[in-house]
Design an enzyme around this catalytic site. Structure first.
Site, PDB file in Angstrom:
ATOM      1  N   HIS A   1       0.748  -1.245  -0.143  1.00  0.00           N
ATOM      2  CA  HIS A   1       0.427  -0.329   0.137  1.00  0.00           C
ATOM      3  C   HIS A   1       1.199   1.308   0.006  1.00  0.00           C
ATOM      4  O   HIS A   1       1.968   1.238  -0.479  1.00  0.00           O
ATOM      5  CB  HIS A   1      -0.973   0.092   1.211  1.00  0.00           C
ATOM      6  CG  HIS A   1      -0.066  -0.385   2.548  1.00  0.00           C
ATOM      7  ND1 HIS A   1       0.732   0.505   2.885  1.00  0.00           N
ATOM      8  CD2 HIS A   1      -0.156  -1.684   3.596  1.00  0.00           C
ATOM      9  CE1 HIS A   1       1.327   0.205   4.141  1.00  0.00           C
ATOM     10  NE2 HIS A   1       0.402  -1.460   3.833  1.00  0.00           N
TER      11      HIS A   1
ATOM     12  N   GLY B   1       1.827   3.133   1.844  1.00  0.00           N
ATOM     13  CA  GLY B   1       2.866   2.789   3.124  1.00  0.00           C
ATOM     14  C   GLY B   1       4.205   2.424   2.688  1.00  0.00           C
ATOM     15  O   GLY B   1       5.019   2.966   2.862  1.00  0.00           O
ATOM     16  N   HIS B   2       3.919   1.465   2.083  1.00  0.00           N
ATOM     17  CA  HIS B   2       5.129   0.709   1.714  1.00  0.00           C
ATOM     18  C   HIS B   2       6.109   2.005   0.641  1.00  0.00           C
ATOM     19  O   HIS B   2       6.824   1.883   0.785  1.00  0.00           O
ATOM     20  CB  HIS B   2       4.483  -0.706   0.542  1.00  0.00           C
ATOM     21  CG  HIS B   2       4.225  -1.572   2.140  1.00  0.00           C
ATOM     22  ND1 HIS B   2       2.405  -2.366   2.189  1.00  0.00           N
ATOM     23  CD2 HIS B   2       5.027  -2.718   3.503  1.00  0.00           C
ATOM     24  CE1 HIS B   2       2.491  -3.084   3.112  1.00  0.00           C
ATOM     25  NE2 HIS B   2       3.556  -2.932   3.873  1.00  0.00           N
TER      26      HIS B   2
ATOM     27  N   SER C   1      -1.901   0.125   6.535  1.00  0.00           N
ATOM     28  CA  SER C   1      -2.316  -1.008   6.692  1.00  0.00           C
ATOM     29  C   SER C   1      -2.716  -2.067   6.480  1.00  0.00           C
ATOM     30  O   SER C   1      -3.821  -2.096   5.756  1.00  0.00           O
ATOM     31  CB  SER C   1      -2.887  -1.364   8.279  1.00  0.00           C
ATOM     32  OG  SER C   1      -2.817  -2.428   8.762  1.00  0.00           O
ATOM     33  N   SER C   2      -1.730  -3.130   5.877  1.00  0.00           N
ATOM     34  CA  SER C   2      -2.454  -4.062   4.044  1.00  0.00           C
ATOM     35  C   SER C   2      -3.937  -4.817   5.586  1.00  0.00           C
ATOM     36  O   SER C   2      -5.287  -5.217   5.154  1.00  0.00           O
ATOM     37  CB  SER C   2      -1.313  -5.514   4.441  1.00  0.00           C
ATOM     38  OG  SER C   2      -0.464  -4.825   4.463  1.00  0.00           O
TER      39      SER C   2
ATOM     40  N   ASP D   1       5.159   0.443  13.001  1.00  0.00           N
ATOM     41  CA  ASP D   1       5.090  -1.597  14.367  1.00  0.00           C
ATOM     42  C   ASP D   1       6.451  -0.741  15.378  1.00  0.00           C
ATOM     43  O   ASP D   1       7.769  -0.749  14.733  1.00  0.00           O
ATOM     44  CB  ASP D   1       5.618  -1.829  13.090  1.00  0.00           C
ATOM     45  CG  ASP D   1       4.102  -3.056  12.197  1.00  0.00           C
ATOM     46  OD1 ASP D   1       3.386  -2.967  13.239  1.00  0.00           O
ATOM     47  OD2 ASP D   1       4.108  -2.471  11.462  1.00  0.00           O
TER      48      ASP D   1
HETATM   49  O1  PAF Z   1       6.527  -5.647   9.263  1.00  0.00           O
HETATM   50  C1  PAF Z   1       6.515  -6.374   8.365  1.00  0.00           C
HETATM   51  O2  PAF Z   1       5.732  -5.987   8.127  1.00  0.00           O
HETATM   52  C2  PAF Z   1       7.141  -7.636   9.125  1.00  0.00           C
HETATM   53  O3  PAF Z   1       6.720  -7.770   9.826  1.00  0.00           O
HETATM   54  C3  PAF Z   1       8.317  -7.751   8.414  1.00  0.00           C
HETATM   55  C4  PAF Z   1       8.624  -6.660   8.805  1.00  0.00           C
HETATM   56  C5  PAF Z   1       8.370  -8.024   7.002  1.00  0.00           C
HETATM   57  C6  PAF Z   1       9.141  -9.322   9.284  1.00  0.00           C
HETATM   58  O4  PAF Z   1       7.783 -10.155   8.184  1.00  0.00           O
END
Ligand code: PAF
Length: 279
Positions: free
Chosen positions: A34, A36-37, A184-185, A149
């Site tokens: 998304h 955010g990524h 967030s997903s 996170d």
């Molecule tokens: O934050 C996440 O999406 C996951 O915890 C990660 C860091 C990709 C590890 O699987």
């Protein structure tokens, strides 16, 4: 974009990058990409010669089978997003390959006695297993993580200290939709009605920020708990105010450097988290 589906393929792609003495920036993901990524991808792209990302729904970090099964997956779409964001190497492995070597048990002491670590036993050991392997395989110079996170970043910093891995961890600000909801997903799983309620999480936290000079931290905590209780669709799992480095709960204002409030709340069967900095 080079798509590597095995550790072997990844190794050879990384080897040729390293021969050219180029820097590598890594963004580990579980897919369902998304905006955010994308904000992490843009930084990794800009700050490194080579931008690597991984898409892997890591089974051992889910302590709830249903959550793992319901986690959104759309590989074709994810690869298209990565390509569009200038990714050089996409690592899309299978669990059998990632865990050829059995997972090991990580421990993080006090850091995991609170919040996500407390509520989701084994979760951070699972995260540390995949992230440490990704760091070693990609030989990345920098790795980018979103501050939503928040505890995960502290855990990963501790993991690289324990494992002696030389990499720079780059925390990136939360990316929010226009209405304030942290991307967030899991947001995809909210019903239309719940999606309209979800921005209240950020609104409540922002309101609490405005009270920070007149209320004690215990009073802020009670204020936030009361505000969540007023919205019947929310079930608050925790709200806790912690030191931004040790993640230990803070009750008084003495000698506080960084202070952050962390929340986990259920809405429409979906667990959402967010943070609010106070100082
Ligand atoms: O934050 C996440 O999406 C996951 O915890 C990660 C860091 C990709 C590890 O699987």
């Amino acid at each position: 974009m080079n798509i590597c589906r095995t550790v072997e393929e990844l190794n050879s792609a990384i080897e040729s990058v390293k021969l050219q003495h180029k820097t590598i920036g890594l963004v580990p993901t579980m897919g369902a990409l998304h905006d955010g990524h994308k904000s992490l991808f843009i930084r990794a792209r800009k700050e490194n010669d080579v931008f690597v990302s991984s898409v892997f729904v890591n089974p051992i970090q889910f302590n709830n089978k249903e959550d793992f099964e319901k986690y959104p997956r759309d590989e074709q779409k994810d690869l298209a997003v990565l390509e569009e964001c200038g990714c050089d190497i996409a690592f899309v492995p299978k669990a059998e390959d990632v865990y050829q070597q059995e997972p090991k048990e990580f421990h993080f002491g006090k850091l995991e006695e609170v919040m996500e670590g407390k509520q989701r036993p084994g979760h951070f050991s699972g995260v540390a297993n995949i992230v440490s392997r990704l760091f070693l395989w990609t030989k990345a110079d920098r790795a980018y993580f979103g501050e939503k996170d928040y505890q995960q970043i502290a855990i990963i910093k501790d993991m690289i200290r324990q494992e002696n891995i030389n990499i720079e961890i780059v925390p990136c600000p939360i990316y929010r939709d226009e209405d304030g909801l942290a991307t967030s997903s899991r947001n995809q799983r909210l019903s239309k009605e719940a999606r309209l309620i979800a921005p209240k999480i950020h609104q409540i936290l922002e309101k609490s920020f405005l009270q920070k000079d007149s209320l004690s931290f215990n009073q802020i905590t009670r204020f936030v708990e009361d505000e969540f209780a007023k919205v019947k669709e929310f079930q608050l799992e925790y709200f806790i105010i912690v030191d931004d480095t040790t993640l230990q709960p803070i009750h008084t204002r003495e000698n506080n450097q960084g202070v952050v409030g962390c929340v986990a709340v259920w809405l429409d069967g979906v667990r959402l988290i967010d943070i609010q900095r106070y100082y």
